[in-house]
Design an enzyme around this catalytic site. Structure first.
Site, PDB file in Angstrom:
ATOM      1  N   SER A   1       1.139  -1.357  -0.224  1.00 61.02           N
ATOM      2  CA  SER A   1       0.137  -0.004   0.241  1.00 61.02           C
ATOM      3  C   SER A   1       0.589   0.970  -0.124  1.00 61.02           C
ATOM      4  O   SER A   1       1.474   1.828  -0.761  1.00 61.02           O
ATOM      5  CB  SER A   1      -0.794  -0.021   1.163  1.00 61.02           C
ATOM      6  OG  SER A   1      -1.682   1.308   1.054  1.00 61.02           O
TER       7      SER A   1
ATOM      8  N   GLU B   1      -9.124  -5.401  -4.153  1.00 66.46           N
ATOM      9  CA  GLU B   1      -8.712  -4.037  -3.332  1.00 66.46           C
ATOM     10  C   GLU B   1      -9.275  -3.259  -2.576  1.00 66.46           C
ATOM     11  O   GLU B   1     -10.023  -3.365  -1.167  1.00 66.46           O
ATOM     12  CB  GLU B   1      -7.347  -3.063  -4.282  1.00 66.46           C
ATOM     13  CG  GLU B   1      -6.321  -3.202  -5.105  1.00 66.46           C
ATOM     14  CD  GLU B   1      -4.836  -4.121  -3.899  1.00 66.46           C
ATOM     15  OE1 GLU B   1      -5.656  -3.130  -3.329  1.00 66.46           O
ATOM     16  OE2 GLU B   1      -4.340  -4.247  -4.443  1.00 66.46           O
TER      17      GLU B   1
ATOM     18  N   HIS C   1      -8.068  -5.444  -0.077  1.00 61.19           N
ATOM     19  CA  HIS C   1      -6.724  -4.294  -0.112  1.00 61.19           C
ATOM     20  C   HIS C   1      -5.959  -5.342   1.198  1.00 61.19           C
ATOM     21  O   HIS C   1      -6.536  -6.046   2.711  1.00 61.19           O
ATOM     22  CB  HIS C   1      -6.888  -3.294   0.037  1.00 61.19           C
ATOM     23  CG  HIS C   1      -6.007  -2.722   0.294  1.00 61.19           C
ATOM     24  ND1 HIS C   1      -4.855  -1.965  -0.578  1.00 61.19           N
ATOM     25  CD2 HIS C   1      -5.263  -1.165   1.178  1.00 61.19           C
ATOM     26  CE1 HIS C   1      -4.017  -1.455  -0.477  1.00 61.19           C
ATOM     27  NE2 HIS C   1      -4.182  -0.970   1.028  1.00 61.19           N
TER      28      HIS C   1
END
Length: 470
Positions: free
Chosen positions: A193, A310, A380
């Protein structure tokens, strides 16, 4: 598996930084909370990091150090992100193979945590390097300044302080890691990330130099914040805090007060965009990251990818990043490459490959497709326990369900270990061409070791036979 809470036996390392006492637990040695810079307080708060002086007394590295995150940004996060109080936030942790392991020197992986450059914690149990130590890799986790303290755009304040922290940490690794059995000539910088975005930023920077030799970006991106946007946000934040938007104004507030102000302001406005982060226009990032990738880091092999969903998982209880669309709408958006997932994360993969098409070192893509039954998609962060092979870590069951496939963790971790060791991935390199191959992990009905072609096709369009990010 080793327990993070087990006391272990003392183990001592004598490094250029001084004598450091950690704990040996099973076949891994842990040295936690080692300061690599002076504490960023007082006059040092909004200054470039200063190298830490040599320890004059043995340093107790038996517990995690202070974290730059004082106030969590979200009430619920997929990754457990503990906050540890204290001023010495510029510290690192090392998990190394046992001293009697005959595979020395070991390759090194330096891990950068995520958190939108505003939050996150290097003390997360999901970043425990015990499986890497088991497999002959030294794992280093790094803390860096966040939010206003790390990425404010202010007069008389060096830009990109958070990135400068990371560069100094990499310098510390170069100088000291051999004492822990690590090879300073085989350092991989990796992150997820915001951490993955930091990896790409460092790779694109002329300041990266010879500090690292391979790079891994999980769900990163070529994220940067414009000066005007950052100053606008800082102005609104200063108004809320009742101080001028200056170094002195923010310096009069505690880190906790500022981070709470950021949290309140973002919650009030429903603002989930990147408001502070890498800034383009200084000596660290003189040009946009995508442009820098075409110039710098050409000798550094790069592995990068994203999860399939995600920020577009099903809107079910417990998902911190639900999509506002129903399943049919999501399927159509994925086919068109128009989801947030595609535009923020997946598009960065062919874009980076395109920028590096003339690099001497290769670029390889992967796509993580295993869908969590808890979060309703390949969302994510859920690939982290697989790459670290820590499916028994706290918080994993809550995010992945009671039966995450261990064989997928074995495969993904082995691929990452092989890359860190210097092996070339078994699938073909990406060059930014439409239909570039990618390693695909965990798509239902496919073999776990299957390679696929065109995983990232929805987020690219053909321009004279070359892939260009939408």
């Amino acid at each position: 598996m080793d327990s993070l809470d087990a006391p272990g036996e003392p183990c001592t390392v004598r490094a250029p930084a001084g004598t450091i006492i950690g704990r040996r637990i099973g076949r891994a040695r842990r040295f936690l909370g080692i300061p690599f810079a002076e504490a960023p307080t007082g006059a040092r708060r909004f200054a470039a990091p200063a190298p830490r002086g040599r320890f004059t007394e043995p340093f107790d590295a038996s517990r995690h150090g202070a974290t730059a995150q004082a106030v969590p940004l979200f009430a619920t996060t997929t990754v457990p992100e503990p906050s540890v109080p204290g001023d010495d936030v510029l510290n690192l942790g090392i998990v190394a193979p046992a001293a009697d392991d005959d595979r020395v020197p070991f390759p090194v992986m330096v891990w950068i945590h995520g958190g939108a450059f505003l939050a996150g914690s290097p003390a997360s149990p999901w970043y425990d390097g015990r499986a890497f130590a088991r497999d002959g890799v030294v794992c280093v986790t790094v803390g860096y300044r966040l939010g206003v303290d790390g990425f404010a755009v202010l007069d008389d304040v060096p830009a990109n302080l958070g990135l400068r922290d990371l560069l100094l940490a990499l310098d510390w690794v170069q100088e000291n890691i051999a004492a822990f059995g690590g090879d300073p000539d085989r350092v991989t910088v990796a992150g997820q990330s915001a951490g993955g975005a930091a990896v790409l930023a460092l790779l694109s920077s002329p300041a990266g130099g010879r500090r690292f030799h391979r790079a891994v970006s999980l769900s990163g991106g070529t994220f940067a914040v414009g000066g005007d946007a950052a100053r606008h946000f800082l102005g609104r934040l200063a108004d809320r805090l009742g101080v001028p938007p200056t170094r002195a104004g923010f310096g009069s507030c505690t880190v906790e007060h500022i981070q709470q102000g950021v949290l309140d302001l973002r919650s009030e406005r429903g603002d989930d965009t990147l408001v502070l982060g890498p800034f383009v226009g200084d000596d660290i990032l003189p040009v946009p990251i995508a442009d820098g990738l075409s110039v710098h880091g050409h000798g550094v092999p790069l592995l990068l990818g994203a999860t399939g969903d995600e920020f577009d998982g099903d809107a079910i209880p417990g998902n911190p990043h639900p999509s506002p669309f129903n399943a049919a709408e999501l399927a159509a958006a994925r086919a068109a490459g128009t989801r947030v997932t595609d535009t923020l994360f997946r598009a960065a993969c062919p874009r980076a490959a395109l920028s590096r098409r003339d690099a001497t070192a290769g670029t390889w893509l992967y796509s993580f497709e295993w869908a969590s039954p808890v979060l309703g998609g390949a969302t994510h962060c859920i690939d982290i326990p697989y790459f670290f092979d820590v499916l028994d870590a706290p918080g994993v069951t809550e995010a992945l369900g009671p039966h995450p496939p261990a064989e997928l963790a074995t495969l993904m971790h082995a691929d990452l270990v092989g890359f860190v060791r210097g092996q070339e991935p078994t699938w073909a390199r990406a060059t930014g061409t439409l239909g570039d191959p990618a390693r695909e992990y965990g798509r239902p009905g496919s073999a776990l070791v299957a390679d696929t072609t065109g995983v990232f096709d929805p987020v690219v369009r053909a321009v004279s036979g070359v892939a260009e990010a939408c």
